[in-house]
Scaffold this motif. Structure first.
Motif, PDB file in Angstrom:
ATOM      1  N   TYR A 258       3.694  -4.018   2.482  1.00 16.31           N
ATOM      2  CA  TYR A 258       3.350  -4.165   0.923  1.00 16.31           C
ATOM      3  C   TYR A 258       2.242  -3.330   0.614  1.00 16.31           C
ATOM      4  N   GLU A 264      -4.730  -1.206  -1.187  1.00 16.63           N
ATOM      5  CA  GLU A 264      -4.389  -2.011   0.036  1.00 16.63           C
ATOM      6  C   GLU A 264      -2.970  -1.809   0.329  1.00 16.63           C
ATOM      7  N   THR A 286       2.703 -13.191  -8.024  1.00 16.21           N
ATOM      8  CA  THR A 286       1.651 -13.617  -7.053  1.00 16.21           C
ATOM      9  C   THR A 286       2.255 -13.938  -5.777  1.00 16.21           C
ATOM     10  N   GLU A 287       3.611 -14.410  -5.858  1.00 12.05           N
ATOM     11  CA  GLU A 287       4.218 -14.218  -4.413  1.00 12.05           C
ATOM     12  C   GLU A 287       5.691 -13.895  -4.450  1.00 12.05           C
ATOM     13  N   ASN A 303       2.188 -14.979  -0.002  1.00 10.88           N
ATOM     14  CA  ASN A 303       1.247 -14.677  -1.056  1.00 10.88           C
ATOM     15  C   ASN A 303       0.988 -13.215  -1.159  1.00 10.88           C
ATOM     16  N   LYS A 305      -1.853 -11.915   0.113  1.00 10.76           N
ATOM     17  CA  LYS A 305      -2.420 -11.490   1.245  1.00 10.76           C
ATOM     18  C   LYS A 305      -1.425 -11.256   2.153  1.00 10.76           C
ATOM     19  N   CYS A 306      -0.328 -11.420   2.178  1.00  8.34           N
ATOM     20  CA  CYS A 306       0.982 -11.420   3.020  1.00  8.34           C
ATOM     21  C   CYS A 306       1.091 -12.478   4.086  1.00  8.34           C
ATOM     22  N   ASP A 307       0.351 -13.843   3.494  1.00  4.57           N
ATOM     23  CA  ASP A 307       0.080 -14.917   4.366  1.00  4.57           C
ATOM     24  C   ASP A 307       1.273 -15.750   4.002  1.00  4.57           C
TER      25      ASP A 307
END
Length: 585
Positions: A258, A264, A286-287, A303, A305-307
């Motif tokens: 990502y 980031e 967003t996902e 998401n 944040k890659c969670d």
């Protein structure tokens, strides 16, 4: 005025023609059928108002809304067509050939002005891969990969190169979607021990050591796939190697990265080992959903944040498709899988339907966000060619089977711009259909002759994992450990002692046998003398017996429904209620 529903374009050995979209499915009069087998290519403009096709002699361009023929170009060998985003330019490509004496061939990539029909520019483009120039959505810039560098043109002036992006050896690039400022992601493969990397730039800031918006390097990459989200805030990179050095996979090794435009970056941690079959962004940006892991494959939504946000468990799937509005997700298993689909409401994470499209080689959402197209096309499969149009609730609304001596080569929806079709409330009830439903053929496993008259043993190669919101609660379906069994026996012994003491104090009550430590669901046959309590006990025993049967079915490999899994989860509470009623006798 554009038609109220998208047209369906069909190309095959029967010719090229258009079909009206749902609910009519009749052949359209907007486009007269082009008979014969010589049609090699067709394309719509991005907004669906222009249509171009090649009939083996010419490339024709028509206005779909008024049936007017705009242009005919003498390009009998053209096999690729593409309109620019605002319908200004038509790009055509034909295979590159050189003359017998070894001199360079003639340019094979042509850019035509759609209004005047004049050729704006011709280029030599030897490879068919990434043949078409990339435009920004407002056509302010256009980019081509030439000799390992990216050339940029401005305002469709192809005689002057406005900018160049030059690195060591740019193998691939992708322009960002959406409005200005424009960004570009470039991939440079590693060489001589140096890692491969993907960098993001903002046009036209390419020079200087700090010009890149973001940079991500990795060693395990022979090729990459770069996917921008709709808002151009991040890129997903699938890095692939041709060979998996660990020997775990015949298909090489893949990793998912990502990269955000703010600098980031992260490696997306996938909980199951194995290949990455598909990754797709939601239209909300967003996902994203990834389908990965050795079969049965997992599917997970992540998401920014890659969670992980939601885990769909495992199943026979290798592809994911978000609806145009992003509120429905289809997980499917095509190619060498049986065509099983799962249609999910991704706002509530609720399963809508599980249709099966056997032997499908193509899938596409209709721009209206309600209908789905699946097709079996040649040359991938040369038998049972045809297409089906489904409602997302699982109903087949239209079906067309090609004759046995004919082939279907291509079928696709007429595109529409975003926002033309409004979002509709999701329904879970299958819509009515006039097409008779077909029961999918269930393939039975091969059994050697020596085992054919013997009982079938329920053994599974893989343990399938349900979606996270359908998993039974811990402890309800697993056998008790030795320690837990010992503690349970102690607890039951204490209850038996209390029962005996209660009976001694109240001799007029009928004695109740002590609960047994053998099967948890063995129910005592005592009566309380109170008809109301006896009725409750009888009902509880009935429910527990049904739960026992469901657990046996699950152990035998049967796929349980959501309400059946919920029943199993209530077993502990029902046992406790039964014990309390019996102890109160």
């Amino acid at each position: 005025m554009a038609p109220s529903t998208p047209l369906l374009t069909v190309r095959g050995s029967e010719g090229l023609y258009m079909v009206n979209g749902p609910p009519h499915f009749t052949e359209s009069t907007l486009f007269p059928r082009e008979s014969g087998k010589n049609c090699k290519v067709y394309t719509f403009s991005k907004d669906g108002t222009l249509f171009a096709w090649g009939n083996g002699e010419k490339i024709n361009v028509i206005n779909v809304t008024n049936k007017k023929l705009l242009h005919s170009f003498d390009l009998p060998k053209a096999v690729c067509l593409e309109f620019s985003p605002k319908n200004t330019v038509l790009a055509t490509w034909q295979p590159y050939t050189t003359s017998k004496d070894g001199t360079a061939g003639i340019p094979n990539l042509q850019l035509y002005d759609v209004k005047t029909g004049t050729c704006l520019k011709s280029f030599i483009q030897k490879k068919m891969q990434n043949w078409c120039p990339s435009w920004s959505e407002d056509e302010t810039i256009c980019a081509r990969n030439v000799n390992n560098e990216v050339h940029f043109f401005e305002n469709n002036n192809f005689n002057t190169i406005a900018n160049k992006l030059h690195l060591q050896k740019i193998n691939d690039f992708v322009l960002s979607p959406g409005p200005q400022p424009y960004k570009v992601a470039v991939y440079v493969p590693g060489s001589k021990g140096a890692p491969s990397f993907v960098r993001l730039y903002q046009y036209p800031n390419f020079d200087g050591p700090h010009a890149a918006l973001a940079n991500k390097s990795f060693f395990k990459a022979d090729k990459v796939t770069m996917l921008w989200n709709k808002k151009a805030t991040a890129v997903l990179v699938i890095a692939s190697t041709d060979v998996d050095k660990t020997g775990a996979s015949y298909y090489g090794e893949q990793t998912l990265h990502y990269i955000a435009a703010n600098g980031e970056s992260a490696v997306v941690q996938l909980p199951k080992n194995g290949p990455i079959y598909d990754v797709v962004w939601n239209s909300s940006s967003t996902e994203f959903c990834a389908v990965y892991g050795f079969m049965p494959a997992k599917a997970t939504i992540f998401n920014l944040k890659c969670d992980p946000v939601f885990d769909f468990g495992t199943g026979p799937r290798n592809a994911a498709y978000y609806s145009p509005h992003g509120h429905i997700l289809v997980l499917a298993g095509f190619g060498n899988l049986r065509g099983q689909m799962e249609v999910w409401d991704v706002k509530n994470y609720k399963l809508i339907s599980k249709p099966v499209a056997s032997d499908s080689t193509y899938f596409a959402w209709c721009p209206d966000g309600e209908h789905i197209l699946t097709a079996t096309c040649a040359p991938r499969l040369r038998v049972n060619n045809g297409y089906k149009i489904w409602h997302y609730t699982g109903s087949v609304l239209h079906k067309y089977d090609m004759p046995s001596n004919a082939e279907l080569w291509q079928v696709s929806w007429q595109p529409f711009l975003d926002g033309i079709f409004p979002v509709k409330t999701i329904t879970y009830q299958a819509v009515p259909s006039d097409v008779p439903s077909e029961e999918p053929k269930v393939a039975t496993a091969y059994r050697p002759p020596a085992l054919r008259n013997k009982p079938i043993t329920n053994s599974k190669l893989h343990e399938e994992e349900p979606p996270q919101n359908m998993k039974p609660q811990a402890g309800n379906d697993k056998p008790l450990s030795k320690t837990a069994l010992k503690n349970q026996r102690k607890h039951e012994a204490k209850k038996a002692a209390k029962q005996e003491a209660r009976n001694e104090k109240s001799p007029d009550l009928a004695p109740t046998p002590a609960p047994q430590s053998t099967p948890r669901n063995t129910i005592s046959q005592s009566t309380s003398g109170d008809p109301e309590i006896d009725k409750k006990i009888k009902n509880l025993k009935k429910k527990l017996k049904a739960i026992e049967q469901l657990k046996e079915q699950a152990a035998a490999g049967k796929q349980l429904e959501k309400n059946q899994l919920e029943k199993i989860q209530k077993e502990k509470a029902l046992l406790q209620e039964l014990e309390d009623l019996e102890l109160g006798i």
